[in-house]
Design a protein around this motif. Structure first.
Motif, PDB file in Angstrom:
ATOM      1  N   LEU A  48       9.689   4.600  20.945  1.00 37.10           N
ATOM      2  CA  LEU A  48      10.280   3.637  20.021  1.00 37.10           C
ATOM      3  C   LEU A  48       9.196   2.970  19.176  1.00 37.10           C
ATOM      4  CD1 LEU A  48      12.862   1.908  22.394  1.00 37.10           C
ATOM      5  CD2 LEU A  48      13.356   3.529  20.554  1.00 37.10           C
ATOM      6  N   PRO A  49       9.491   2.688  17.913  1.00 35.04           N
ATOM      7  CA  PRO A  49       8.504   2.033  17.049  1.00 35.04           C
ATOM      8  C   PRO A  49       8.068   0.690  17.615  1.00 35.04           C
ATOM      9  CG  PRO A  49      10.347   2.885  15.759  1.00 35.04           C
ATOM     10  CD  PRO A  49      10.734   3.021  17.201  1.00 35.04           C
ATOM     11  N   GLY A  50       6.763   0.460  17.634  1.00 37.99           N
ATOM     12  CA  GLY A  50       6.225  -0.816  18.068  1.00 37.99           C
ATOM     13  C   GLY A  50       6.005  -0.961  19.556  1.00 37.99           C
ATOM     14  N   VAL A  51       6.455   0.003  20.358  1.00 36.60           N
ATOM     15  CA  VAL A  51       6.284  -0.091  21.805  1.00 36.60           C
ATOM     16  C   VAL A  51       4.888   0.394  22.182  1.00 36.60           C
ATOM     17  CG1 VAL A  51       7.042   0.803  24.044  1.00 36.60           C
ATOM     18  CG2 VAL A  51       8.729   0.127  22.326  1.00 36.60           C
ATOM     19  N   GLU A  52       4.140  -0.431  22.901  1.00 30.44           N
ATOM     20  CA  GLU A  52       2.790  -0.084  23.334  1.00 30.44           C
ATOM     21  C   GLU A  52       2.783   0.528  24.733  1.00 30.44           C
ATOM     22  OE1 GLU A  52       0.736  -3.800  23.040  1.00 30.44           O
ATOM     23  OE2 GLU A  52       0.158  -3.457  20.958  1.00 30.44           O
ATOM     24  N   TRP A  53       3.559  -0.055  25.636  1.00 30.22           N
ATOM     25  CA  TRP A  53       3.626   0.412  27.017  1.00 30.22           C
ATOM     26  C   TRP A  53       5.071   0.347  27.492  1.00 30.22           C
ATOM     27  CZ3 TRP A  53      -0.437   2.430  29.725  1.00 30.22           C
ATOM     28  CH2 TRP A  53      -1.719   2.186  29.239  1.00 30.22           C
ATOM     29  N   ALA A  54       5.407   1.192  28.462  1.00 26.46           N
ATOM     30  CA  ALA A  54       6.722   1.131  29.105  1.00 26.46           C
ATOM     31  C   ALA A  54       6.559   1.558  30.554  1.00 26.46           C
ATOM     32  CB  ALA A  54       7.728   2.035  28.387  1.00 26.46           C
ATOM     33  N   SER A  55       7.317   0.936  31.435  1.00 27.71           N
ATOM     34  CA  SER A  55       7.186   1.231  32.859  1.00 27.71           C
ATOM     35  C   SER A  55       8.441   0.805  33.588  1.00 27.71           C
ATOM     36  CB  SER A  55       5.964   0.513  33.442  1.00 27.71           C
ATOM     37  OG  SER A  55       6.075  -0.881  33.232  1.00 27.71           O
ATOM     38  N   LEU A  56       8.477   1.119  34.884  1.00 24.55           N
ATOM     39  CA  LEU A  56       9.614   0.778  35.734  1.00 24.55           C
ATOM     40  C   LEU A  56       9.145  -0.097  36.886  1.00 24.55           C
ATOM     41  CD1 LEU A  56      11.149   4.352  35.987  1.00 24.55           C
ATOM     42  CD2 LEU A  56      12.051   2.477  34.604  1.00 24.55           C
ATOM     43  N   ALA A  57      10.051  -0.957  37.357  1.00 23.35           N
ATOM     44  CA  ALA A  57       9.750  -1.797  38.518  1.00 23.35           C
ATOM     45  C   ALA A  57      11.052  -2.142  39.221  1.00 23.35           C
ATOM     46  CB  ALA A  57       9.019  -3.066  38.096  1.00 23.35           C
ATOM     47  N   SER A  58      10.949  -2.451  40.491  1.00 25.54           N
ATOM     48  CA  SER A  58      12.151  -2.741  41.269  1.00 25.54           C
ATOM     49  C   SER A  58      12.613  -4.182  41.136  1.00 25.54           C
ATOM     50  CB  SER A  58      11.912  -2.414  42.753  1.00 25.54           C
ATOM     51  OG  SER A  58      10.820  -3.141  43.266  1.00 25.54           O
ATOM     52  N   GLY A  59      11.817  -5.068  40.537  1.00 25.59           N
ATOM     53  CA  GLY A  59      12.318  -6.420  40.335  1.00 25.59           C
ATOM     54  C   GLY A  59      11.270  -7.500  40.299  1.00 25.59           C
ATOM     55  N   ILE A  60      10.038  -7.162  39.981  1.00 24.50           N
ATOM     56  CA  ILE A  60       8.944  -8.130  40.093  1.00 24.50           C
ATOM     57  C   ILE A  60       9.085  -9.318  39.152  1.00 24.50           C
ATOM     58  CG2 ILE A  60       7.459  -6.955  38.429  1.00 24.50           C
ATOM     59  CD1 ILE A  60       5.103  -7.671  40.204  1.00 24.50           C
ATOM     60  N   LEU A  61       9.748  -9.168  38.027  1.00 23.57           N
ATOM     61  CA  LEU A  61       9.877 -10.274  37.095  1.00 23.57           C
ATOM     62  C   LEU A  61      11.092 -11.152  37.378  1.00 23.57           C
ATOM     63  CD1 LEU A  61       8.923  -8.588  33.707  1.00 23.57           C
ATOM     64  CD2 LEU A  61       7.464  -9.647  35.425  1.00 23.57           C
ATOM     65  N   GLN A  62      11.856 -10.836  38.414  1.00 27.54           N
ATOM     66  CA  GLN A  62      13.065 -11.576  38.715  1.00 27.54           C
ATOM     67  C   GLN A  62      12.784 -12.724  39.686  1.00 27.54           C
ATOM     68  OE1 GLN A  62      16.169 -10.672  37.082  1.00 27.54           O
ATOM     69  NE2 GLN A  62      14.406  -9.851  35.996  1.00 27.54           N
ATOM     70  N   PRO A  63      13.520 -13.828  39.572  1.00 26.52           N
ATOM     71  CA  PRO A  63      13.254 -14.979  40.435  1.00 26.52           C
ATOM     72  C   PRO A  63      13.667 -14.776  41.881  1.00 26.52           C
ATOM     73  CG  PRO A  63      15.152 -15.401  39.027  1.00 26.52           C
ATOM     74  CD  PRO A  63      14.524 -14.123  38.538  1.00 26.52           C
ATOM     75  N   LEU A  64      14.642 -13.937  42.147  1.00 23.73           N
ATOM     76  CA  LEU A  64      15.106 -13.742  43.515  1.00 23.73           C
ATOM     77  C   LEU A  64      14.255 -12.708  44.225  1.00 23.73           C
ATOM     78  CD1 LEU A  64      18.987 -13.701  42.990  1.00 23.73           C
ATOM     79  CD2 LEU A  64      17.537 -15.608  43.699  1.00 23.73           C
ATOM     80  N   LEU A  65      13.995 -12.943  45.496  1.00 24.21           N
ATOM     81  CA  LEU A  65      13.229 -12.009  46.301  1.00 24.21           C
ATOM     82  C   LEU A  65      14.064 -10.762  46.544  1.00 24.21           C
ATOM     83  CD1 LEU A  65      10.635 -11.594  47.995  1.00 24.21           C
ATOM     84  CD2 LEU A  65      11.894 -12.538  49.934  1.00 24.21           C
ATOM     85  N   THR A  66      13.539  -9.591  46.209  1.00 26.50           N
ATOM     86  CA  THR A  66      14.319  -8.368  46.364  1.00 26.50           C
ATOM     87  C   THR A  66      13.885  -7.540  47.561  1.00 26.50           C
ATOM     88  OG1 THR A  66      12.834  -7.255  44.806  1.00 26.50           O
ATOM     89  CG2 THR A  66      14.847  -8.206  43.911  1.00 26.50           C
TER      90      THR A  66
END
Length: 206
Positions: A48-66
């Protein structure tokens, strides 16, 4: 969003887009099918235009503990049952630390060589490294889920140490704000992208 940006969370919160991904089990019945989907997804997002990096995660940016688990650290005595700790952990794909702008302070980040057929690799945060291996080099150290008695449990080898990462948002009472361990394995709950131009902080991506 302004409040989030003023808190030092160990990573950058600006110019990151995030989207939750859930695959229907009836369509993606095997791990190989899911891996193929996520590989295609990342390829398209990175194009996609303007995208520098892309990745996957199971929930590190979410407030609830997963995810959390107890771990046995090779060469270290096992604490009594009442003193054992549950460590928050998440699984992330290669490129994750670059995507969120996190700092690897020792060792390396995950790479494409940390795949499902490779030995388990783990990156720990500075707090855990200093707590478990004070004055020692954590790189190459091993740990396994559980209490060390399960001979089938996989060993995880420390390949890097990351600056402490704090989850976004307010934490419910009793839920740790930090993520102690990050594991390199297939994940598929949330996709993250970093854009070159200024954008909304942690805004859900299309």
């Amino acid at each position: 969003l302004w409040g989030m940006q003023r808190v030092d969370r160990g990573f950058q919160v600006d110019r990151i887009g995030m989207a939750m991904v859930s695959l229907p089990g009836g369509t993606y019945r095997t791990p190989d099918a899911a891996r193929a989907f996520y590989a295609r997804l990342l390829e398209k997002v990175r194009a996609l235009p303007g995208v520098e990096w892309a990745s996957l995660a199971s929930g590190i940016l979410q407030p609830l503990l997963t995810n959390s688990a107890g771990f046995f650290f090779e060469g270290k005595p096992l604490p009594p049952q009442e003193q054992r700790t549950e460590y928050p952990f998440e699984s992330v794909s290669p490129g994750f630390f670059e995507t969120i702008g996190a700092t690897i302070v020792r060792g390396r980040a995950f790479t494409e060589q940390d795949h499902a057929q490779a030995p388990f690799a783990v990156i720990v945060n500075e707090t855990l490294a200093n707590s478990v291996w004070p004055g020692e080099d954590p790189l190459g150290r091993r740990l396994e889920p559980g209490d060390g008695t399960n001979t089938q449990a996989p060993w995880l080898t420390v390949v890097g140490v990351v600056r402490d990462l704090r989850r976004v948002g307010e934490q419910p009472a009793g839920v740790p704000a930090q993520v102690d361990l990050l594991v390199a394995r297939e994940v598929g709950q949330r996709a993250h992208r970093r854009r070159a131009q200024q954008g909304r902080a942690l805004a859900p991506g299309p």
